[in-house]
Motif scaffolding. Sequence first.
Motif, PDB file in Angstrom:
ATOM      1  N   UNK A  97       0.823  -1.213   0.000  1.00 22.70           N
ATOM      2  CA  UNK A  97       0.000   0.000   0.000  1.00 22.70           C
ATOM      3  C   UNK A  97       0.855   1.260   0.000  1.00 22.70           C
ATOM      4  N   UNK A  98       1.869   1.281   0.836  1.00 23.12           N
ATOM      5  CA  UNK A  98       2.643   2.514   0.994  1.00 23.12           C
ATOM      6  C   UNK A  98       3.626   2.768  -0.140  1.00 23.12           C
ATOM      7  N   UNK A  99       3.923   1.762  -0.945  1.00 22.85           N
ATOM      8  CA  UNK A  99       4.852   1.971  -2.059  1.00 22.85           C
ATOM      9  C   UNK A  99       4.134   2.062  -3.402  1.00 22.85           C
ATOM     10  N   UNK A 100       2.810   2.087  -3.387  1.00 24.13           N
ATOM     11  CA  UNK A 100       2.046   2.245  -4.621  1.00 24.13           C
ATOM     12  C   UNK A 100       1.933   3.735  -4.956  1.00 24.13           C
ATOM     13  N   UNK A 101       2.541   4.145  -6.032  1.00 27.84           N
ATOM     14  CA  UNK A 101       2.529   5.546  -6.439  1.00 27.84           C
ATOM     15  C   UNK A 101       1.127   5.975  -6.871  1.00 27.84           C
ATOM     16  N   UNK A 102       0.739   7.177  -6.472  1.00 21.65           N
ATOM     17  CA  UNK A 102      -0.578   7.716  -6.823  1.00 21.65           C
ATOM     18  C   UNK A 102      -0.550   8.412  -8.181  1.00 21.65           C
ATOM     19  N   UNK A 103       0.057   7.742  -9.171  1.00 17.41           N
ATOM     20  CA  UNK A 103       0.179   8.333 -10.509  1.00 17.41           C
ATOM     21  C   UNK A 103      -1.160   8.752 -11.105  1.00 17.41           C
ATOM     22  N   UNK A 104      -2.219   8.096 -10.692  1.00 16.83           N
ATOM     23  CA  UNK A 104      -3.525   8.369 -11.266  1.00 16.83           C
ATOM     24  C   UNK A 104      -3.946   9.829 -11.071  1.00 16.83           C
ATOM     25  N   UNK A 105      -3.323  10.518 -10.117  1.00 22.61           N
ATOM     26  CA  UNK A 105      -3.684  11.916  -9.889  1.00 22.61           C
ATOM     27  C   UNK A 105      -3.479  12.791 -11.109  1.00 22.61           C
ATOM     28  N   UNK A 106      -2.367  12.605 -11.803  1.00 24.60           N
ATOM     29  CA  UNK A 106      -2.103  13.416 -12.991  1.00 24.60           C
ATOM     30  C   UNK A 106      -3.027  13.026 -14.133  1.00 24.60           C
ATOM     31  N   UNK A 107      -3.527  11.794 -14.143  1.00 21.87           N
ATOM     32  CA  UNK A 107      -4.505  11.362 -15.154  1.00 21.87           C
ATOM     33  C   UNK A 107      -5.871  11.977 -14.863  1.00 21.87           C
ATOM     34  N   UNK A 108      -6.270  11.961 -13.607  1.00 23.12           N
ATOM     35  CA  UNK A 108      -7.570  12.502 -13.225  1.00 23.12           C
ATOM     36  C   UNK A 108      -7.650  14.007 -13.461  1.00 23.12           C
ATOM     37  N   UNK A 109      -6.503  14.687 -13.451  1.00 17.88           N
ATOM     38  CA  UNK A 109      -6.499  16.130 -13.681  1.00 17.88           C
ATOM     39  C   UNK A 109      -6.975  16.483 -15.086  1.00 17.88           C
ATOM     40  N   UNK A 110      -6.933  15.528 -15.999  1.00 19.25           N
ATOM     41  CA  UNK A 110      -7.430  15.752 -17.358  1.00 19.25           C
ATOM     42  C   UNK A 110      -8.943  15.587 -17.458  1.00 19.25           C
ATOM     43  N   UNK A 111      -9.559  15.151 -16.375  1.00 25.10           N
ATOM     44  CA  UNK A 111     -10.997  14.882 -16.367  1.00 25.10           C
ATOM     45  C   UNK A 111     -11.723  16.012 -15.634  1.00 25.10           C
ATOM     46  N   UNK A 112     -12.486  16.844 -16.355  1.00 26.22           N
ATOM     47  CA  UNK A 112     -13.172  17.968 -15.692  1.00 26.22           C
ATOM     48  C   UNK A 112     -14.217  17.530 -14.677  1.00 26.22           C
TER      49      UNK A 112
END
Length: 346
Positions: A203-218
């Motif tokens: 859990x603690x080493x899973x990068x939250x990369x999805x944040x930059x993807x979600x920023x493209x979604x209004x």
Amino acid sequence: MEAIRLTQLSHGGGCGCKIAPAMLAEMLRTLPQAQLFPNLLVGTETSDDAAVYKLNDQQALVATTDFFMPIVDDPFDFGRIAATNAISDIYAMGGTPIMALAIVGMPINTLPLTVIQKIMEGGASVCAATGIPLAGGHSIDAPEPIYGLVALGLVHPDKIRRNSAAQAGDVLILGKPLGIGILGSAMKQDKLDATGYQQLIDTTTQLNRIGSILADNPAVRAITDVTGFGLLGHLLEVCRGSNLSARIVADQLPLLSAAVPLAQQGIGPGAIARNLASYGDSIYVAEQVPEWLQRMMADAQTSGGLLVSVVPDSAENVLAEFHAAGFAQASVIGTLQAGQPGISVQ
């Protein structure tokens, strides 16, 4: 190296080291505000995850720093967790990481050089996996082991995801399960089994990369990450910043299975009590919600999940994006509505 237990060299661990939110607010109260800097798009006003400074019409710099004492004994894993946690703040703003600097404080007369090297190698491995350079840093001789990063990123000014942009009616989605601080406390007490440790590391080493993807979604209006103030504390920051109230459905919360029996035994970091005391009367918990689950909602998460506020019609699609990105336990946990800032747990 196996004989050295990093968690026994510090009084706290992970984001449980954070100063309680009420005390932090008082510490910051007398600092000057940043209105004189019009290019500072995000500062300290809403307790957001990182500062954001506009460079031009297409780019804004995202800057954050995060460091703490060991939450695990393995030095390489400690470095990985600390680096993943720091970089998460960039993703929580919708940004893309570009560079990091190391923050190193070590008891050099206590820890062998090989252990310190392993910690730093762990952090460097996460930067490499993120695709960014670990370009330098600063080190001191400290009484307790401390490691973390200054993380820098870029985001389009129109795609910044603040914790204060949520709207009434939005659906709340949590990306990672709760219970990290409880697992860390159990390890410190020699009560964590191999399954629990693996859940902690995964859990603690899973990068939250999805944040930059979600920023493209209004349809994704607000993002924050859940760390030292617990789910309740960071959601309360969203509520206060957005001037809304929140309703959490307790039985929809994703939980680390190994943490549940430990929480039921009362195991957890001291940060839980500090967090609960800091929330004051802004939290209402229904009688049927058990005390151990209340504690899990206040548990200090280290490298926890993203908490996002989503337009209702898009919640199912956003949840599917989380699952497709490897966040298997991502769940809808509640909603936001008009009202006095606060949280109701049903």
